[in-house]
Design a protein around this motif. Structure first.
Motif, PDB file in Angstrom:
ATOM      1  N   GLY A  24      -0.146  44.833  92.293  1.00 28.86           N
ATOM      2  CA  GLY A  24       0.527  44.493  91.257  1.00 28.86           C
ATOM      3  C   GLY A  24       0.610  42.938  90.377  1.00 28.86           C
ATOM      4  O   GLY A  24      -0.905  42.161  91.223  1.00 28.86           O
TER       5      GLY A  24
ATOM      6  N   LEU B 103       2.002  39.087  89.531  1.00 31.48           N
ATOM      7  CA  LEU B 103       2.187  38.007  89.629  1.00 31.48           C
ATOM      8  C   LEU B 103       3.225  38.016  90.308  1.00 31.48           C
ATOM      9  O   LEU B 103       4.277  37.774  91.514  1.00 31.48           O
ATOM     10  CB  LEU B 103       2.344  37.124  88.123  1.00 31.48           C
TER      11      LEU B 103
ATOM     12  N   SER C  26     -10.362  40.358  94.836  1.00 34.22           N
ATOM     13  CA  SER C  26      -9.955  40.000  94.045  1.00 34.22           C
ATOM     14  C   SER C  26     -10.158  38.212  93.757  1.00 34.22           C
ATOM     15  O   SER C  26     -10.124  37.654  94.456  1.00 34.22           O
ATOM     16  CB  SER C  26      -8.044  40.264  93.614  1.00 34.22           C
TER      17      SER C  26
ATOM     18  N   TYR D  72      -0.827  39.121  99.316  1.00 37.16           N
ATOM     19  CA  TYR D  72      -2.010  39.566  98.636  1.00 37.16           C
ATOM     20  C   TYR D  72      -3.270  39.610  98.688  1.00 37.16           C
ATOM     21  O   TYR D  72      -4.504  39.811  99.507  1.00 37.16           O
ATOM     22  CB  TYR D  72      -1.448  39.392  97.480  1.00 37.16           C
TER      23      TYR D  72
ATOM     24  N   ASN E 120      -8.606  39.788  86.060  1.00 37.47           N
ATOM     25  CA  ASN E 120      -7.437  40.770  85.957  1.00 37.47           C
ATOM     26  C   ASN E 120      -8.132  42.452  85.055  1.00 37.47           C
ATOM     27  O   ASN E 120      -8.904  42.139  84.697  1.00 37.47           O
ATOM     28  CB  ASN E 120      -6.322  40.411  85.137  1.00 37.47           C
TER      29      ASN E 120
ATOM     30  N   SER F  17       4.279  45.292  87.617  1.00 33.20           N
ATOM     31  CA  SER F  17       3.244  45.670  86.405  1.00 33.20           C
ATOM     32  C   SER F  17       2.486  43.937  86.429  1.00 33.20           C
ATOM     33  O   SER F  17       2.984  43.338  86.653  1.00 33.20           O
ATOM     34  CB  SER F  17       3.273  46.400  85.792  1.00 33.20           C
TER      35      SER F  17
ATOM     36  N   VAL G  93       0.357  41.933  83.404  1.00 33.36           N
ATOM     37  CA  VAL G  93       1.361  41.744  82.305  1.00 33.36           C
ATOM     38  C   VAL G  93       0.810  42.522  80.987  1.00 33.36           C
ATOM     39  O   VAL G  93       1.442  42.956  80.256  1.00 33.36           O
ATOM     40  CB  VAL G  93       0.226  40.295  81.474  1.00 33.36           C
TER      41      VAL G  93
ATOM     42  N   ARG H 252       7.191  46.701  76.659  1.00 32.38           N
ATOM     43  CA  ARG H 252       8.358  46.144  76.153  1.00 32.38           C
ATOM     44  C   ARG H 252       7.958  46.497  74.655  1.00 32.38           C
ATOM     45  O   ARG H 252       8.911  46.517  73.751  1.00 32.38           O
ATOM     46  CB  ARG H 252       8.273  45.101  76.562  1.00 32.38           C
TER      47      ARG H 252
ATOM     48  N   TRP I  87       6.840  37.145  79.780  1.00 32.41           N
ATOM     49  CA  TRP I  87       7.274  35.712  80.649  1.00 32.41           C
ATOM     50  C   TRP I  87       6.884  34.490  79.917  1.00 32.41           C
ATOM     51  O   TRP I  87       5.464  34.121  80.153  1.00 32.41           O
ATOM     52  CB  TRP I  87       6.832  36.277  81.636  1.00 32.41           C
TER      53      TRP I  87
ATOM     54  N   ARG J 165      -5.779  34.574  80.664  1.00 31.66           N
ATOM     55  CA  ARG J 165      -6.423  34.890  81.922  1.00 31.66           C
ATOM     56  C   ARG J 165      -7.597  35.553  81.562  1.00 31.66           C
ATOM     57  O   ARG J 165      -8.171  35.249  79.550  1.00 31.66           O
ATOM     58  CB  ARG J 165      -5.408  35.910  81.712  1.00 31.66           C
TER      59      ARG J 165
ATOM     60  N   PRO K   7       7.734  33.116  85.335  1.00 29.76           N
ATOM     61  CA  PRO K   7       6.634  32.101  86.115  1.00 29.76           C
ATOM     62  C   PRO K   7       5.928  32.380  85.504  1.00 29.76           C
ATOM     63  O   PRO K   7       5.178  33.560  84.581  1.00 29.76           O
ATOM     64  CB  PRO K   7       6.182  32.818  87.736  1.00 29.76           C
ATOM     65  N   ASP K   8       4.370  31.391  85.333  1.00 27.82           N
ATOM     66  CA  ASP K   8       3.023  31.347  84.388  1.00 27.82           C
ATOM     67  C   ASP K   8       2.222  31.432  85.682  1.00 27.82           C
ATOM     68  O   ASP K   8       1.123  32.321  84.880  1.00 27.82           O
ATOM     69  CB  ASP K   8       3.315  29.667  83.837  1.00 27.82           C
TER      70      ASP K   8
ATOM     71  N   ARG L  67      -7.835  30.962  84.912  1.00 27.63           N
ATOM     72  CA  ARG L  67      -8.977  31.467  86.464  1.00 27.63           C
ATOM     73  C   ARG L  67      -9.921  32.041  85.924  1.00 27.63           C
ATOM     74  O   ARG L  67      -9.975  33.651  85.364  1.00 27.63           O
ATOM     75  CB  ARG L  67      -7.510  33.218  87.416  1.00 27.63           C
TER      76      ARG L  67
HETATM   77  C1  F7E Z   1      -5.780  39.721  89.251  1.00 24.08           C
HETATM   78  C2  F7E Z   1      -4.108  39.202  89.710  1.00 24.08           C
HETATM   79  O1  F7E Z   1      -3.827  39.270  88.766  1.00 24.08           O
HETATM   80  C3  F7E Z   1      -2.667  38.819  89.089  1.00 24.08           C
HETATM   81  O2  F7E Z   1      -2.125  37.196  89.112  1.00 24.08           O
HETATM   82  P1  F7E Z   1      -1.676  37.180  87.518  1.00 24.08           P
HETATM   83  O3  F7E Z   1      -2.699  37.018  86.432  1.00 24.08           O
HETATM   84  O4  F7E Z   1      -0.591  36.170  86.856  1.00 24.08           O
HETATM   85  O5  F7E Z   1      -0.605  38.729  87.120  1.00 24.08           O
HETATM   86  P2  F7E Z   1       0.249  39.325  85.748  1.00 24.08           P
HETATM   87  O6  F7E Z   1      -0.377  40.180  84.952  1.00 24.08           O
HETATM   88  O7  F7E Z   1       1.244  39.161  86.302  1.00 24.08           O
HETATM   89  O8  F7E Z   1       0.423  37.800  84.963  1.00 24.08           O
HETATM   90  C4  F7E Z   1       0.132  37.141  83.801  1.00 24.08           C
HETATM   91  C5  F7E Z   1       0.093  36.279  83.001  1.00 24.08           C
HETATM   92  O9  F7E Z   1       1.144  37.095  81.800  1.00 24.08           O
HETATM   93  C6  F7E Z   1       2.444  36.615  81.886  1.00 24.08           C
HETATM   94  N1  F7E Z   1       3.093  37.485  81.330  1.00 24.08           N
HETATM   95  C7  F7E Z   1       4.086  37.337  80.295  1.00 24.08           C
HETATM   96  N2  F7E Z   1       4.648  38.057  80.330  1.00 24.08           N
HETATM   97  C8  F7E Z   1       4.842  38.982  81.438  1.00 24.08           C
HETATM   98  C9  F7E Z   1       5.182  40.072  81.905  1.00 24.08           C
HETATM   99  O10 F7E Z   1       5.778  40.840  81.418  1.00 24.08           O
HETATM  100  N3  F7E Z   1       4.943  40.248  83.513  1.00 24.08           N
HETATM  101  C10 F7E Z   1       3.923  40.374  84.274  1.00 24.08           C
HETATM  102  N4  F7E Z   1       3.566  40.338  85.471  1.00 24.08           N
HETATM  103  N5  F7E Z   1       3.151  38.897  83.597  1.00 24.08           N
HETATM  104  C11 F7E Z   1       4.071  37.980  82.209  1.00 24.08           C
HETATM  105  C12 F7E Z   1       2.907  35.959  83.466  1.00 24.08           C
HETATM  106  O11 F7E Z   1       3.440  34.798  83.369  1.00 24.08           O
HETATM  107  C13 F7E Z   1       1.331  35.176  83.657  1.00 24.08           C
HETATM  108  O12 F7E Z   1       0.917  33.697  83.045  1.00 24.08           O
HETATM  109  C14 F7E Z   1      -2.084  39.100  90.465  1.00 24.08           C
HETATM  110  O13 F7E Z   1      -1.221  40.510  90.967  1.00 24.08           O
HETATM  111  C15 F7E Z   1      -2.623  38.511  91.721  1.00 24.08           C
HETATM  112  O14 F7E Z   1      -2.187  39.263  92.707  1.00 24.08           O
HETATM  113  C16 F7E Z   1      -4.014  38.903  91.279  1.00 24.08           C
HETATM  114  O15 F7E Z   1      -5.147  39.568  92.424  1.00 24.08           O
END
Ligand code: F7E
Ligand code: NDP
Length: 337
Positions: A90, A92, A131, A160, A189, A202, A204, A211, A226, A233, A292-293, A298
């Motif tokens: 999943g 963040l 990951s 995770y 990602n 989910s 991003v 959305r 968010w 990324r 959260p950011d 990464r």
């Molecule tokens: C590969 C890696 O992937 C995941 O880490 P993550 O990259 O932080 O995941 P993400 O896709 O949820 O967010 C990416 C960025 O996007 C921003 N953001 C904006 N708006 C939304 C939004 O609406 N939803 C989400 N989820 N994020 C949002 C959010 O704030 C962040 O800055 C982990 O599952 C980790 O466990 C893992 O393995």
């Protein structure tokens, strides 16, 4: 610890009979998580390459958290190759919202599959999907494989990340005991077809596609995204990662995990703008600083994967356009906000 597969489980490593993975296309390949985003991409790639004996089970057919069920499955099916792409996954928010489930399910799946694969005695090579979450946020960028365990994973994501670190170490332990030719791919990602589209939990990309689409069809004046938009990324299309998985199954047998990332970074702000354009939404984007950011950057150093001959092909905008097209097709039956 052996640095290659020499003497690993006599008679059970890829290539012992002169056959590489790609010249063994009638062999049974178990793709665990074959219905998921990455598992289904791997299955598509293997089918396109001419593999004729790909085995998959849904969670309802085979719950990988049950050691008994997993043992029974391996004893009956006796696969020659295993690709472990099943797990609780999943964005963040997801793992910090359900820490116990993330820890127990992912640890159980890993220990069960490794134990059963060893016991059944037919597995020549097993590839485990880790990951980029395994790395500490303080790691050098781009992150080399050697940064593993140089610091703790990001706060909130350890539920995770730690089972993923265990998976990497499990492969090394099985290799050290010469019990199995187990290798690890460590993607960043991912996105692509079959990306789950739930809301809060989910990643991003599916979250933003949904959305922006909903805002477009309802005529909403703004879309809330968010964080600050500043985090970077590195997104990689699942079809490219499936290519990397096949290549590793064919050419790699080593103790160290292998990073898999496209090498192309975007800020979340740039991503949101691209999704906005792909969807065709004309309203405003508003940033919700209470969300959260996550980690600020990464980027993986994937030079080892590239040296094996891997070259990612799918450009982010093309991949997003394809994903939105598929999302619209699925909307015929289900497109909730
Ligand atoms: C590969 C890696 O992937 C995941 O880490 P993550 O990259 O932080 O995941 P993400 O896709 O949820 O967010 C990416 C960025 O996007 C921003 N953001 C904006 N708006 C939304 C939004 O609406 N939803 C989400 N989820 N994020 C949002 C959010 O704030 C962040 O800055 C982990 O599952 C980790 O466990 C893992 O393995
Ligand atoms: N998505 C990403 O950005 C990244 C993913 N990864 C890793 O890649 C792998 C695949 O991820 P991804 O394809 O995105 O995930 P998905 O959520 O799309 O797919 C996961 C698959 O695992 C199956 N599964 C989960 N629990 C069980 C269980 N108890 N028994 C049997 N099957 C189970 C699911 O089946 P069902 O649908 O029936 O529940 C599903 O088919 C994972 O190991 C993940 O950690 C690594 C880096 C990034």
């Amino acid at each position: 610890m052996p640095s290659d597969s020499r003497a690993l489980h006599t008679g059970l490593k890829a290539g012992d009979d002169g056959r590489s993975f790609l010249s063994d296309k009638s062999a049974k390949v178990f793709v665990a998580g074959h219905g998921g985003m990455l598992g289904s991409a791997v299955r598509r790639r293997l089918s396109a390459l001419g593999f004729t004996n790909i085995v998959g089970r849904t969670r309802a057919e085979l719950d990988l958290t049950s050691q008994h069920a997993v043992d029974k499955f391996f004893a009956a099916e006796r696969p020659r190759y295993v690709i472990l792409a099943a797990g609780k996954v999943g964005g963040l928010h997801a793992s910090s919202a359900a820490p116990a489930d993330f820890m127990t399910e992912n640890l159980r799946i890993t220990t069960n599959v490794f134990a059963a694969a060893r016991r059944c005695g037919t597995v020549r090579r097993l590839l485990y999907l880790a990951s980029s979450a395994v790395y500490t946020p303080d790691a050098p960028q781009p992150i080399p494989e050697s940064a593993l365990l140089s610091g703790p994973p990001a706060p909130g994501n350890e539920w995770y990340a730690i089972p993923k670190i265990v998976g990497i170490k499990m492969c090394q332990a099985f290799r050290a005991e010469r019990a199995m030719d187990a290798i690890v791919a460590t993607p960043n990602n991912l996105y692509g077809p079959r990306h789950p589209f739930p809301s809060e939990s989910s990643h991003v990309i599916p979250a933003l596609i949904r959305r922006f689409h909903h805002a477009k069809v309802t005529g909403a004046a703004e879309v809330v995204v968010w964080g600050s938009g500043a985090p970077l990324r590195e997104f990689t299309h699942v079809d490219d990662v499936a290519d990397a998985v096949v290549l590793l199954m064919d050419r790699y047998s080593g103790d160290e995990h292998v990073n898999v990332g496209s090498g192309r970074e975007v800020t979340v702000r740039e991503l949101a703008e691209t999704v906005r354009e792909v969807v065709g939404y004309e309203g405003r984007v508003v940033w919700d600083a209470t969300r959260p950011d996550g980690v600020m950057r990464r980027l993986l150093d994937s030079s080892k994967m590239r040296a094996l001959g891997w070259q990612p092909k799918v450009e982010l905008r093309d991949g997003l356009q394809d994903l939105y097209k598929r999302y619209l097709q699925s909307c015929v039956t289900n497109c909730k906000p």
